[in-house]
Design an enzyme around this catalytic site. Structure first.
Site, mmCIF file in Angstrom:
data_model
loop_
_atom_site.group_PDB
_atom_site.id
_atom_site.type_symbol
_atom_site.label_atom_id
_atom_site.label_comp_id
_atom_site.label_asym_id
_atom_site.label_seq_id
_atom_site.Cartn_x
_atom_site.Cartn_y
_atom_site.Cartn_z
ATOM 1 N N HIS A 4 50.021 56.483 21.436
ATOM 2 C CA HIS A 4 51.138 56.116 20.547
ATOM 3 C C HIS A 4 51.961 55.033 21.250
ATOM 4 O O HIS A 4 52.578 55.283 22.273
ATOM 5 C CB HIS A 4 51.993 57.347 20.238
ATOM 6 C CG HIS A 4 53.123 57.041 19.303
ATOM 7 N ND1 HIS A 4 52.910 56.701 17.981
ATOM 8 C CD2 HIS A 4 54.467 56.997 19.482
ATOM 9 C CE1 HIS A 4 54.081 56.476 17.392
ATOM 10 N NE2 HIS A 4 55.037 56.632 18.292
ATOM 11 N N ASP B 226 54.901 52.429 20.952
ATOM 12 C CA ASP B 226 56.074 51.958 20.201
ATOM 13 C C ASP B 226 56.255 50.452 20.382
ATOM 14 O O ASP B 226 56.323 49.960 21.500
ATOM 15 C CB ASP B 226 57.334 52.676 20.690
ATOM 16 C CG ASP B 226 57.412 54.106 20.180
ATOM 17 O OD1 ASP B 226 57.429 54.283 18.951
ATOM 18 O OD2 ASP B 226 57.444 55.038 21.003
ATOM 19 N N ASP C 299 54.988 59.532 13.654
ATOM 20 C CA ASP C 299 56.285 59.529 14.343
ATOM 21 C C ASP C 299 57.513 59.151 13.523
ATOM 22 O O ASP C 299 58.622 59.373 13.980
ATOM 23 C CB ASP C 299 56.192 58.628 15.584
ATOM 24 C CG ASP C 299 57.234 58.991 16.631
ATOM 25 O OD1 ASP C 299 57.601 60.169 16.726
ATOM 26 O OD2 ASP C 299 57.683 58.088 17.364
ATOM 27 N N HIS D 44 59.455 52.157 13.579
ATOM 28 C CA HIS D 44 60.325 53.322 13.416
ATOM 29 C C HIS D 44 61.345 53.514 14.544
ATOM 30 O O HIS D 44 62.106 54.478 14.529
ATOM 31 C CB HIS D 44 59.495 54.598 13.208
ATOM 32 C CG HIS D 44 58.541 54.872 14.330
ATOM 33 N ND1 HIS D 44 57.234 54.440 14.298
ATOM 34 C CD2 HIS D 44 58.687 55.526 15.499
ATOM 35 C CE1 HIS D 44 56.621 54.814 15.414
ATOM 36 N NE2 HIS D 44 57.485 55.477 16.163
#
Length: 998
Positions: A20, A22, A135, A404
């Protein structure tokens, strides 16, 4: 699928390796690339080549593209092609980022998805078919529709209310078919999987070690990877002595999770944030473990295999079960614990939220402006490739901030600066491009200066004759005011033909040394007009707004007996102000003569920042520890009135003698002269607020209280696409925060006959704390001592002043239904204003000719449709899939210049089925005549939402439901005959358009 032989009743675990990543959060994109992200793709690709059973899913395209363009070797690139063909590397979602679902606009979600999909299809000929929204903080009902329209077969989410998830888990209801749009319902439904309580990270507790398990590469280090390759917290390597214990721990978790789902297929995500930067140590340990479990599968009752998300969904789909249907109810807001409501981020970093939306709206204008220019001026002097790069810099920046932890305001200050810098750079490029296009189209002398500024008042006009160019980016005729700063009161404004234009000038509320000039502009769809602004010479001057200042009033001691009401009136409304308090008293809608009592006040929630005391508020969470407190005891009032508009300026002071105001509201009402279509302009009461700097641990709200009997029912929009009903819910704990919802564009309250609508130009948190009330959170400033927040610099010590704008519309449901969709878009896409000085002689414009050419080429759609996209994407891929795949396999992809002949067009129907007797009807559009101003349409191809599928070849999986027991593939829409399409309620239709001579 290579299925392992397995006994009946055995569980089958799909182990999905992932990282994951970001796109900004704590670290900037550059810092992440350097510390770990580039290593993820380099080492994963190399390791996948070493074991035929190994797999991996790749998600965020921004990181992948940076790696592909700047890091990957030719060998890496060949290997990626091979792994994709073998199905061992799978792109899921495929957008630039994993977008936030609460505070983003549907246009921007589509943009970032299209941006990523275009790259993947052009480079690899592949089209992602599954989502992985693990997420985002809560799940919107717009997202499933979006992914269905993009051709996805299944959707995956994770963060939903903790109590709801526990309940769904217990009852095996984590999987369902979601019909996110009431109007599109089963035509755009999508199978949805909610992750169980372990979410997307591998559970790391192992009984035989105090280190975490299954994370053999440890934790990424910043700023640099360690020289010796030894990372902190690397899991115990798998050895002969611990392999059985490792296997037992993994099998136990697989079995625990299996009990929460209806099939014996178990999704077991392997990874977490920032993982697989050393894929070698990851796979070499996991290989041993999988072999061991599969060798002893009879004993364990489980088989395990490396898998992609697609493998898992394919297995569930092939079981042919019948699934429950979920309607358009969303999963917002989101709480993780009784005192952890993630509703603060709906407002966090309001400035960033505002800039992100202004950038999106400038991009929208720049795209259609450039597209028309290329079509109408094929032999232009502007370098098209450079122009496309300028647009692409803003496409990339607007896509990136949809992440996000971007527009949500949940990033560290340096990452917020990264987003802002990228947005400002992209906006600068697009403004420069638009200015040079105007220059080129007018062949002005090169010494005349053109500098552009987008609908803000910070670019004053020099004291010379000069022109203002105003572009209307909407495909409707628009009548509105644009504002420019001037240094004189006496001004005149003329159009291209030298006719006087209605305008009003008055002292500026925010900067007393300058004046605001409001120019009434009437511009047809996708067209621009030029206005000449001169210091006064002659009698045709702009109206002057005269100011009356009223005495500051102590609202705590107001005399209720002798109420003196001050009326402000235009053709649509009468607004009364109470002169005892200087506050708004009521609004009357004049056509129906309906009045609502309406007062507005600013309040602040005082929140806790000390974790030793009680729960805290932070970037994410809103945790009020008591009711909101009124902030001001005294209100000052100034009314500036002129023939075209009245501006009511209210200043809120902490007490009667305070020097400086802490809040201000500027309320504007417009009067439109005869001969102009003033319907939208007259029906809006425009409010601009000045809020901040706040004191620490304060959350500022504007509460509007009315006498409407609303039963505390609130309506808010979902991503600017559809409306959600928000009944007030009582909870044991944290009721105030859990009744906050995101308002991206619209919120309203109503009784049986009247409705009060609020339209916003940036996202806010909104709630209805009492009957007849609507409360909007405008700003937050927070600090806390939670070590985790401090380590990552995630406190929200935001000392800025913010200036959000909200338009109020009041009327019957029927009237507001007609007004609010067009008004919301008119607020979102206000005209773009560019300035230029006149050099020496007048700008050479063949007046009459100019006038005609402006109007003939306009593009106009009916009021229930919105021209959502008109752009030149520049992709070089073939729209014939077999051809595209063939040319990639043969290594013959088109290189070189972008393709300027393919125009991307999207049309969206703004209404739901049954919402309005007229506007909810399907609309027939002839694309040839719609676009005739741009040239002669030669060919139209209807495509999927992001352009990568021919709509006729898109066959999505049809999941069985009680409503539709037979399993089949679903066809999405009837397609266009000879360039005529019928657009049904809520549809978003996407086309490639080619013109003759291109």
């Amino acid at each position: 699928l290579s299925l392992l032989p397995r006994a009946r009743g055995q569980l089958r675990a799909f182990l999905v390796p992932h990282s994951h990543m970001d796109v900004g959060w704590v670290y900037t994109v550059q810092e992440s690339m350097h510390a770990y992200a580039a290593n993820v793709y380099t080492s994963v690709v190399e390791e996948l080549m070493k074991g035929k059973q190994r797999k991996f899913i790749a998600v965020e395209q921004e990181f992948f593209r940076l790696w592909w363009d700047a890091v990957a070797t030719d060998t890496h690139k060949q290997q990626v092609h091979q792994l994709l063909q073998e199905g061992r590397l799978e792109f899921v979602i495929g957008g630039q980022v994993m977008h936030d679902e609460a505070v983003t606009l549907i246009d921007d979600q589509i943009l970032q998805l299209t941006e990523g999909h275009g790259f993947l299809y052009e480079t690899f000929g592949i089209r992602p078919q599954f989502s992985w929204h693990v997420d985002p903080f809560g799940a919107s009902a717009t997202t499933p529709t979006l992914f269905a329209l993009a051709g996805f077969n299944a959707h995956l989410i994770s963060r939903i209310d903790y109590d709801l998830k526990a309940d769904m888990q217990k009852n095996k209801k984590l999987q369902f078919v979601w019909q996110g749009s009431p109007s599109l319902s089963e035509r755009q439904e999508i199978f949805t999987h909610v992750m169980d309580q372990y979410s997307y990270c591998t559970p790391s507790q192992i009984p035989f070690s105090n280190r975490s398990g299954f994370y053999w590469n440890g934790i990424a280090t910043f700023p640099d990877p360690p020289k010796d390759g030894v990372y902190p917290n690397m899991s115990l390597p798998v050895t002969e002595t611990n392999i059985h214990a490792y296997a037992e721990a993994m099998v136990a978790n697989i079995k625990k999770r299996a009990a929460w789902f209806q099939t014996s297929d178990v999704l077991w995500p392997w990874g977490c944030d920032k993982q697989f930067f050393n894929a070698s140590v990851q796979y070499s340990n996991m290989d041993l473990l999988l072999d061991y479990i599969n060798k002893h599968s009879d004993e364990f009752g489980v088989t395990v295999q490396y898998a992609t998300v697609g493998d898992y969904f394919q297995a569930v789909y092939s079981r042919n079960l019948t699934w429950e249907i979920r309607d358009s109810q969303d999963f917002l807001p989101y709480s993780t614990e009784p005192f952890q409501a993630w509703t603060g981020f709906y407002t966090s970093r309001s400035t960033l939220k505002g800039i992100a939306r202004r950038a999106s709206s400038l991009l929208y204008a720049g795209e259609s402006f450039f597209t028309q220019y290329v079509q109408k001026h094929p032999s232009s002097s502007i370098c098209k490739c450079r122009a496309l790069k300028q647009l692409q810099s803003l496409r990339w920046a607007v896509s990136e901030v949809q992440h996000h932890d971007g527009i949500t305001g949940t990033e560290s200050p340096k990452v917020k600066d990264m987003y802002m810098n990228n947005l400002m750079y992209g906006m600068f490029n697009v403004k420069k491009l638009m200015a040079s296009i105007i220059f080129d189209m007018n062949n002005a002398k090169k010494n005349g200066e053109v500098y552009s500024s987008v609908y803000n008042k910070d670019s004053g006009i020099p004291d010379v004759d000069q022109y203002v160019v105003v572009y209307n980016p909407l495909a409707w005729n628009i009548t509105t005011f644009v504002t420019v700063s001037v240094s004189h009161l006496a001004m005149s404004v003329y159009d291209e033909l030298g006719h006087s234009v209605p305008a009003q000038v008055q002292s500026s509320a925010e900067s007393p040394s300058t004046y605001d000039l409001y120019i009434l502009v009437a511009i047809s769809g996708l067209s621009y007009r030029k206005y000449n602004v001169k210091p006064l010479n002659g009698k045709q001057s702009a109206f002057i707004g005269r100011s009356v200042k009223y005495k500051r009033k102590d609202i705590t001691r107001a005399d209720q007996q002798s109420r003196q009401l001050l009326p402000v009136v235009n053709k649509c409304y009468q607004v009364l102000f109470d002169q005892n308090t200087n506050l708004m008293h009521s609004i009357t809608e004049r056509e129906t003569n309906q009045t609502i009592q309406l007062t507005q006040e600013f309040l602040e929630y005082h929140v806790n920042g000390d974790i030793m005391k009680e729960p805290i508020s932070d970037n994410y969470l809103f945790t009020p520890n008591a009711s909101a407190v009124p902030v001001s005891k005294a209100v000052g009032l100034e009314v500036v009135s002129g023939n075209l508009m009245t501006e009511i300026r209210q200043y809120f002071y902490s007490n009667v003698t305070a020097q400086d105001y802490i809040y201000a509201v500027y309320t504007r009402m417009y009067t439109v002269p005869e001969g102009y279509d003033g319907k939208l302009l007259c029906h809006r009461i425009e409010q601009e607020y000045s809020v901040g700097p706040l004191e620490l641990n304060r959350e500022a709200v504007l509460r509007t209280s009315t006498n409407l009997n609303t039963r505390q029912l609130l309506y808010t929009d979902s991503n600017g696409y559809q409306i959600q009903k928000r009944p007030f819910k009582a909870y044991v704990n944290n009721t105030v925060a859990r009744n906050y919802y995101p308002m991206v564009q619209t919120a309203y309250i109503e009784d049986d006959t009247k409705r009060l609508m609020l339209l916003a130009e940036r996202a806010h948190g909104v709630s209805s704390p009492g009957n007849g009330q609507v409360e909007v959170m405008l700003h937050r400033r927070l600090w806390n001592n939670l070590q985790w927040d401090l380590n990552y610099n995630l406190t929200l010590n935001d000392s800025s002043v913010v200036h959000p704008v909200i338009w109020l519309i009041l009327g019957t449901k029927a009237v507001t239904n007609i007004l609010y969709r067009t008004s919301g878009l008119a607020l979102e896409h206000r005209p773009v204003v560019m300035f230029g000085a006149l050099s020496g002689d007048k700008l050479k414009l063949p007046g009459q000719l100019q006038q005609n050419s402006v109007h003939d080429s306009s593009v106009t759609v009916p009021p229930n449709l919105h021209l959502q996209t008109l752009s030149i994407p520049g992709w070089r891929y073939s729209s014939n899939h077999a051809e595209q795949v063939h040319s990639i396999r043969m290594g013959k992809q088109k290189q070189g210049d972008a393709d300027f002949s393919r125009i991307l067009l999207r049309i969206r129907h703004l209404y739901e089925v049954g919402e309005d007797p007229m506007l909810s009807q399907p609309v027939m559009v002839n694309l040839k005549s719609l676009l005739k101003g741009l040239g002669s349409v030669m060919l139209v191809e209807e495509r999927s939402l992001t352009g990568t599928w021919d709509i006729n070849s898109l066959k999505r999986w049809k999941w069985k439901t009680a409503q539709y027991p037979s399993k089949r593939f679903s066809n999405s829409t009837e397609t266009s005959e000879n360039c005529t399409v019928t657009v049904h309620p809520k549809e978003i239709r996407t086309f490639f358009v080619y013109f003759q001579g291109q």
